[in-house]
Motif scaffolding. Sequence first.
Motif, short mmCIF file in Angstrom:
data_model
loop_
_atom_site.label_atom_id
_atom_site.label_comp_id
_atom_site.label_asym_id
_atom_site.label_seq_id
_atom_site.Cartn_x
_atom_site.Cartn_y
_atom_site.Cartn_z
N TYR A 30 -12.94 4.61 12.13
CA TYR A 30 -13.02 3.21 11.70
C TYR A 30 -13.42 2.28 12.84
O TYR A 30 -13.91 1.18 12.59
N ARG A 48 0.81 -1.22 0.00
CA ARG A 48 0.00 0.00 0.00
C ARG A 48 0.84 1.27 0.00
O ARG A 48 0.30 2.37 -0.09
N ARG A 73 -17.27 4.23 -3.13
CA ARG A 73 -17.33 5.69 -3.22
C ARG A 73 -18.29 6.16 -4.30
O ARG A 73 -18.98 7.17 -4.14
N ARG A 133 -12.73 5.83 3.27
CA ARG A 133 -11.28 5.66 3.23
C ARG A 133 -10.61 6.93 2.73
O ARG A 133 -11.06 7.55 1.77
N GLY A 134 -9.53 7.32 3.38
CA GLY A 134 -8.81 8.53 3.00
C GLY A 134 -9.33 9.79 3.67
O GLY A 134 -8.96 10.90 3.26
N GLU A 189 -18.23 4.12 2.36
CA GLU A 189 -16.77 4.05 2.32
C GLU A 189 -16.19 5.44 2.57
O GLU A 189 -16.46 6.38 1.80
#
Length: 361
Positions: free
Chosen positions: A241, A42, A263, A215-216, A213
């Motif tokens: 989370y 990642r 997303r 994420r980020g 979602e």
Amino acid sequence: MRKLSLLCYTQLKRYEIYSAFRLTAISKAAGILSARRKSIKRGFFTKSPFVTERFLVSCYNVTIQDGRLRVQLGDKRYEHIPLKEHTIRTLSDAELKIRSFILTRDSLSICVSRETKPIEAKSFIGIDRNLRNITVGNNEKVTYYDMTKAVEISINTRSIVRSFRRNDVRVRQLISSKYGKRKSERTRQIIHGVTKRIVQEAKASKQAIVFEEIRGIRNLYRRGNGQGRSFRAVMNSLPFYEGKRQTEYKAAWEGVQVLTLSRNETRGTTMDCPRCGERLQSAVRGDNEHRRQLWCEKCKRWRDRDLVAVLNISSRGRVRFARSSAEGEVGEAMKGNAEHDWEPLILRVDASKLHNAKQRQ
């Protein structure tokens, strides 16, 4: 796992220990290396893996006799560890199977499993995670769980740590870490009460849980984004989370289905009217009365942005499930929801008091 066993098992024979402990040690090391490999893929910088404290892991011949955990040491030698009454009552359930245990200097963790049949979902509830609340619901009922207490804990902890005048290794590693762990445990306990109630109500109503979602999200609160230092610190310290993690493992234990939208599927969940699909407009700057509300030009009314988000998440989760389901069971659920009025029942709950609700009753 196989490659590591071939490299290490022969070398571990020089230690006079039970052979099962060698296999579990190799398995644990393989898990640590696998997690490190994923981090490298990642693009995250990772240090060389190491174990911070000694512990014993075993999944062979784990049994409980007379309220004590029996640990085999080899050569027909056993060690018996006494268990607490709560642990004994929990493990007395016939459906539970003991898989393994982890023994450290201060604690004992027992891993159990059971077979759970998935609950057939008749409706869907969406979950919207925010700074000061967690919103859960659908067209029938929406519940606001107040998370202001978690924000206050984060702010107070940061204020205490900043008040320390000395900035040496002892202060950073001992005192500051103590307050940081205290903050994490208190916040985790508040989230635990919320997620437990969410899963219990979803199981009782035969509902599936839908997440968006995010994420980020940490990239939104970095230095240089034009935000205040205190605001960035609060947003980056909140465990967005953790609520999803707790909900997923509790739902899996109870057989409740959990969906996570991509997303693209959650694009516009906060800005699209869940009733007519019209693009919503934000309140003008300085309008404190409608600060967290959005205006629908077609419906001619203000709507709470958290309510809009959770209704859109639940409806899009229903569409995703209906699209991926080959049997078409969700069609009946969609038809049943249409019989109710669009306006949901709105409830507000103080999340910081949920873990004491059973004692007060």
